[in-house]
Design a protein around this motif. Structure first.
Motif, PDB file in Angstrom:
ATOM      1  N   ILE A 396       0.833  -1.205   0.000  1.00 49.18           N
ATOM      2  CA  ILE A 396       0.000   0.000   0.000  1.00 49.18           C
ATOM      3  C   ILE A 396       0.866   1.253   0.000  1.00 49.18           C
ATOM      4  N   PHE A 397       1.890   1.270   0.857  1.00 46.31           N
ATOM      5  CA  PHE A 397       2.704   2.476   1.007  1.00 46.31           C
ATOM      6  C   PHE A 397       3.472   2.815  -0.264  1.00 46.31           C
ATOM      7  N   PHE A 398       4.153   1.830  -0.857  1.00 40.81           N
ATOM      8  CA  PHE A 398       5.001   2.122  -2.000  1.00 40.81           C
ATOM      9  C   PHE A 398       4.215   2.658  -3.205  1.00 40.81           C
ATOM     10  N   PRO A 399       3.026   2.098  -3.541  1.00 38.33           N
ATOM     11  CA  PRO A 399       2.251   2.721  -4.620  1.00 38.33           C
ATOM     12  C   PRO A 399       1.819   4.151  -4.296  1.00 38.33           C
ATOM     13  N   LEU A 400       1.432   4.395  -3.023  1.00 35.65           N
ATOM     14  CA  LEU A 400       1.053   5.753  -2.638  1.00 35.65           C
ATOM     15  C   LEU A 400       2.243   6.701  -2.755  1.00 35.65           C
ATOM     16  N   PHE A 401       3.400   6.235  -2.306  1.00 35.85           N
ATOM     17  CA  PHE A 401       4.620   7.032  -2.384  1.00 35.85           C
ATOM     18  C   PHE A 401       4.991   7.302  -3.842  1.00 35.85           C
ATOM     19  N   THR A 402       4.895   6.263  -4.674  1.00 30.10           N
ATOM     20  CA  THR A 402       5.205   6.413  -6.088  1.00 30.10           C
ATOM     21  C   THR A 402       4.194   7.326  -6.772  1.00 30.10           C
ATOM     22  N   LEU A 403       2.943   7.306  -6.274  1.00 27.95           N
ATOM     23  CA  LEU A 403       1.916   8.206  -6.809  1.00 27.95           C
ATOM     24  C   LEU A 403       2.324   9.664  -6.591  1.00 27.95           C
ATOM     25  N   LEU A 404       2.793   9.988  -5.389  1.00 28.54           N
ATOM     26  CA  LEU A 404       3.266  11.345  -5.112  1.00 28.54           C
ATOM     27  C   LEU A 404       4.459  11.689  -6.002  1.00 28.54           C
ATOM     28  N   GLU A 405       5.297  10.689  -6.233  1.00 32.54           N
ATOM     29  CA  GLU A 405       6.464  10.878  -7.099  1.00 32.54           C
ATOM     30  C   GLU A 405       6.018  11.158  -8.534  1.00 32.54           C
ATOM     31  N   ASP A 406       5.048  10.383  -9.010  1.00 31.47           N
ATOM     32  CA  ASP A 406       4.569  10.512 -10.384  1.00 31.47           C
ATOM     33  C   ASP A 406       3.826  11.827 -10.593  1.00 31.47           C
ATOM     34  N   LEU A 407       3.142  12.298  -9.563  1.00 31.14           N
ATOM     35  CA  LEU A 407       2.445  13.578  -9.641  1.00 31.14           C
ATOM     36  C   LEU A 407       3.419  14.745  -9.730  1.00 31.14           C
ATOM     37  N   GLY A 408       4.661  14.520  -9.277  1.00 30.64           N
ATOM     38  CA  GLY A 408       5.664  15.579  -9.266  1.00 30.64           C
ATOM     39  C   GLY A 408       5.792  16.261  -7.924  1.00 30.64           C
ATOM     40  N   TYR A 409       5.237  15.647  -6.854  1.00 31.71           N
ATOM     41  CA  TYR A 409       5.261  16.313  -5.542  1.00 31.71           C
ATOM     42  C   TYR A 409       6.560  16.087  -4.774  1.00 31.71           C
ATOM     43  N   LEU A 410       7.200  14.937  -4.913  1.00 31.41           N
ATOM     44  CA  LEU A 410       8.363  14.624  -4.086  1.00 31.41           C
ATOM     45  C   LEU A 410       9.509  15.627  -4.235  1.00 31.41           C
ATOM     46  N   PRO A 411       9.813  16.128  -5.447  1.00 31.90           N
ATOM     47  CA  PRO A 411      10.842  17.176  -5.510  1.00 31.90           C
ATOM     48  C   PRO A 411      10.482  18.396  -4.670  1.00 31.90           C
ATOM     49  N   ARG A 412       9.181  18.655  -4.486  1.00 23.07           N
ATOM     50  CA  ARG A 412       8.766  19.771  -3.622  1.00 23.07           C
ATOM     51  C   ARG A 412       9.081  19.483  -2.158  1.00 23.07           C
ATOM     52  N   VAL A 413       9.019  18.208  -1.770  1.00 18.70           N
ATOM     53  CA  VAL A 413       9.395  17.831  -0.405  1.00 18.70           C
ATOM     54  C   VAL A 413      10.870  18.143  -0.179  1.00 18.70           C
ATOM     55  N   ALA A 414      11.717  17.757  -1.152  1.00 21.84           N
ATOM     56  CA  ALA A 414      13.149  18.045  -1.050  1.00 21.84           C
ATOM     57  C   ALA A 414      13.395  19.555  -1.010  1.00 21.84           C
ATOM     58  N   PHE A 415      12.615  20.302  -1.785  1.00 16.66           N
ATOM     59  CA  PHE A 415      12.746  21.762  -1.792  1.00 16.66           C
ATOM     60  C   PHE A 415      12.417  22.346  -0.425  1.00 16.66           C
ATOM     61  N   ASN A 416      11.337  21.854   0.192  1.00 13.99           N
ATOM     62  CA  ASN A 416      10.915  22.375   1.495  1.00 13.99           C
ATOM     63  C   ASN A 416      11.935  22.093   2.591  1.00 13.99           C
ATOM     64  N   LEU A 417      12.599  20.949   2.509  1.00 11.01           N
ATOM     65  CA  LEU A 417      13.515  20.538   3.576  1.00 11.01           C
ATOM     66  C   LEU A 417      14.982  20.821   3.264  1.00 11.01           C
ATOM     67  N   ASP A 418      15.253  21.324   2.063  1.00 12.76           N
ATOM     68  CA  ASP A 418      16.644  21.521   1.650  1.00 12.76           C
ATOM     69  C   ASP A 418      17.409  22.418   2.617  1.00 12.76           C
TER      70      ASP A 418
END
Length: 715
Positions: A396-418
């Motif tokens: 369940i977790f990995f598809p949800l995580f990959t979904l955020l990745e595919d949407l383009g959100y994960l780079p924003r996480v890195a931006f927020n915490l950089d």
């Protein structure tokens, strides 16, 4: 001349780059491109399931290869690491550059993003300097249409001097034309005339002074102008790879050495240093890309990306970015935990039904009871427990995580915490590896490959265990529910959620703190700069997400866990069932560790449960219940109330629960994670430190809390 093993360098491909070929007639294709251009989608769509992954020889960067058949010919496609340039020195850039330069593929496909072609052309032009066997794939044409961007692909092909094919890889559009074009370029049916970059007069004169001599030395094995530029700008990494490929050191040639000294003198007289020279080279490439883009890209809507910018103003804002990030991750965790309950129970019922049938089979065969118990109650039960508890949350977790990745959100996480990681002298991409660690720390360790700097990659690997994986969430949730929130009441679930969330935030803070200490001690250094691209938001590809998440992440990690769980089950059974003076080995060890356990707010049985839970964090509580109830095999209780009563009967207080939660957050990684750390670092030293550092952190933290509460008289 036809395509022969000698002319195409297939021996080099096989030996140096581990490319798997069925025959010398195979056509080898290099697939290059910037990150976030859909390159992996092109690769997956072309090859389907006929692909395999590994590591590049001596590297921890993923090596993905696949095959497809076109016109009855076998095509082997090598998915090179995504990179923005071939001139820098990250591991990914070196691999992509060396494969294109020295692997001699029959053709190189450069995947570009139709919505930001100008930036992608920088890499295209660099590759055109190396090889003329190039096909440019302009992907995401549908995104360009949606944003009202028009591209003149015929004009682009004319300006670049190589074929250009427009594609929508996720829908399979344009890929047949791409296959046809690649085959024609590989066979020489399409004659290419790559764009030549014109540098400033000083650089061009310097190149002209040595190019002819370099061409005689390299014997057409590599592009002479490109090789001359590398000799002039003294890029040590490229020169080392070039000399290895040529089997001699170009710079040792006396005439060439004299000419290079003359060039260096002239450059110094004009105040052009090594760094300035690199800037001149890069600026010429960028200017050429800009000129080409201006001729072929037309914006029908100048505010084409305003919607993305408006969303980014919220998701990456100074005040809302992090709260939204925490909320989204909280939703992912909640869905994972809630959603995994039913499939976990069903899977457990099925596996334990198999256990009963396995017992009947062994008994009917007259198997001695001790062999039955070792195999069934020891190895199989541990295996069944790990599978039933690990598989559903990961699935369940990995598809949800990959979904955020595919949407383009994960780079924003890195931006927020950089900024936070920069202050800790760590890498901003470590935020992404932490997020992956929430699903499984072993997967988090593998994802550390995205960090270029070896020093910062090691920091991310060592500290990844400080974020709780899905295997530790059941322990954290159960203890928070029965000891901190209470098992009933209107706000009990809210209190439990806040307690778990506080534990997660503490884990992030500890990660930053330990990263800072490591960067100031055994892994000294300053944080490296890196390009963080915020890709456009895209419609996710659900089918690809599920396949990629299940096969590449979930089953990969589960496979390693299974290999470790079975022998660990044998150890657990032996500890619980072998007795000395009518006392089990488990109890002997627990009694020995009890004084130390009391010192840090726990007891000997709890410490032993963590030790024996090395295969997987999911089995810590079942082992503890087995120990308290003096049983010979792992078991679980029917309700949280029964668990609470059992723990209270064995001396637990709220302080015990808090210390167990803290130690669950901060202790040695599970066996699967340790194995993965060794695989990634190829070092027992770093594997050992990855075990010792979180363990010492947990012991110190629990000691401070336990003794502090007692001194203050709070219990």
């Amino acid at each position: 001349m036809g395509l022969t093993s000698q002319s195409t360098g297939l021996n080099t491909l096989k030996e140096s780059f581990k490319v798997k070929l069925d025959s010398s007639d195979d056509i080898v294709i290099a697939l290059a491109g910037n990150p976030n251009t859909g390159k992996s989608t092109v690769f997956n769509t072309l090859t389907g399931l006929k692909q395999h992954t590994g590591n590049w020889p001596g590297k921890t960067v993923t090596n993905a290869q696949g095959k497809y058949i076109h016109n009855n010919k076998n095509h082997v496609i090598v998915d090179l690491p995504g990179t923005y340039s071939l001139l820098a020195n990250s591991v990914e850039e070196e691999i992509a550059r060396d494969f294109i330069c020295f692997g001699n593929p029959h053709a190189t496909v450069v995947v570009t993003d139709a919505t930001c072609l100008e930036r992608n052309l920088n890499l295209v032009l660099q590759i055109l300097e190396i090889t003329d066997k190039v096909v440019v794939c302009v992907n995401l044409m549908d995104e360009a249409t949606r944003k009202r961007i028009h591209l003149d692909l015929d004009k682009l092909s004319e300006l670049l001097g190589v074929p250009v094919v427009g594609t929508i890889a996720r829908k399979g559009k344009g890929l047949e034309e791409l296959k046809d074009t690649v085959e024609k370029v590989a066979n020489g049916d399409i004659k290419t005339n790559p764009k030549t970059i014109i540098y400033n007069d000083t650089i061009e004169k310097s190149v002209a002074l040595i190019e002819e001599h370099v061409n005689n030395l390299v014997d057409n094995k590599i592009n002479s102008k490109w090789a001359s530029l590398r000799l002039i700008d003294r890029n040590d990494s490229i020169l080392a790879s070039m000399n290895k490929y040529l089997n001699f050191d170009l710079s040792k040639n006396k005439l060439l050495e004299q000419n290079l000294q003359t060039i260096n003198t002239e450059l110094q007289e004009k105040n052009i240093s090594k760094d300035n020279l690199r800037d001149y080279i890069v600026s010429s490439i960028v200017k050429t890309a800009e000129n080409i883009s201006n001729e072929v890209v037309h914006f029908n809507n100048k505010s084409y990306n305003q919607l993305d910018r408006k969303i980014d103003n919220i998701l990456t804002s100074r005040f809302l970015g992090i709260p939204i990030m925490i909320a989204l991750l909280g939703i992912v965790f909640w869905i994972t935990i809630k959603g995994a309950n039913v499939p976990s129970a069903m899977l457990a019922n099925g596996l334990f039904w198999v256990e009963s049938k396995l017992s009947i089979l062994l008994n009917n065969m007259g198997t001695p009871i001790w062999i039955h118990d070792i195999l069934v109650l020891g190895c199989y039960r541990t295996l069944a427990w790990v599978i039933s508890v690990m598989l559903p949350p990961m699935a369940i977790f990995f598809p949800l995580f990959t979904l955020l990745e595919d949407l383009g959100y994960l780079p924003r996480v890195a931006f927020n915490l950089d900024n936070f990681f920069k202050k800790a002298c760590a890498h901003g991409k470590q935020a992404l590896t932490m997020c992956m660690g929430f699903g499984c720390n072993a997967a988090g360790i593998i994802s550390c490959r995205i960090i270029d700097s070896p020093r910062e990659r090691l920091i991310a690997i060592i500290t990844n265990n400080f974020v709780p994986c899905n295997g530790r969430f059941p322990t954290l949730i159960a203890l928070a529910t029965i000891f901190i929130a209470g098992t009933s009441g209107t706000f009990s679930s809210v209190k439990a959620t806040l307690a778990v969330l506080a534990t997660i935030i503490l884990g992030v803070l500890i990660t930053l703190f330990i990263s800072k200490i490591l960067s100031k001690t055994i892994l000294k250094g300053l944080p490296s700069s890196f390009t963080l691209e915020l890709p456009p938001y895209r419609k996710p590809q659900i089918g690809r997400i599920i396949v990629h998440s299940i096969f590449d992440r979930t089953l990969f990690v589960l496979g390693r866990a299974i290999i470790i769980a079975a022998p660990a089950g044998l150890v657990i059974w032996i500890m619980a069932n072998i007795s000395i003076n009518n006392i089990s080995l488990l109890t002997h060890c627990a009694e020995f560790l009890d004084p130390f356990g009391r010192l840090i707010g726990m007891d000997g049985y709890i410490i032993m449960a963590f030790i024996l839970g090395l295969p997987a964090n999911e089995i810590v509580i079942p082992i503890l219940i087995m120990s308290y109830m003096s049983k010979g095999a792992m078991l679980e209780l029917e309700s949280l109330n029964e668990m609470k009563q059992l723990f209270i009967d064995n001396g637990w207080t709220w302080l015990t629960a808090v210390c167990v939660m803290l130690f669950s957050l901060n202790h040695w990684p599970c066996g699967t994670t340790l194995w993965t750390i060794h695989k990634e670092t190829q070092s027992w030293k770093w594997t050992g430190l990855s075990l010792i550092i979180p363990t010492i952190t947990g012991i110190v933290l629990c000691f401070i809390v336990a003794q502090g509460v007692k001194v203050l008289g709070l219990i």
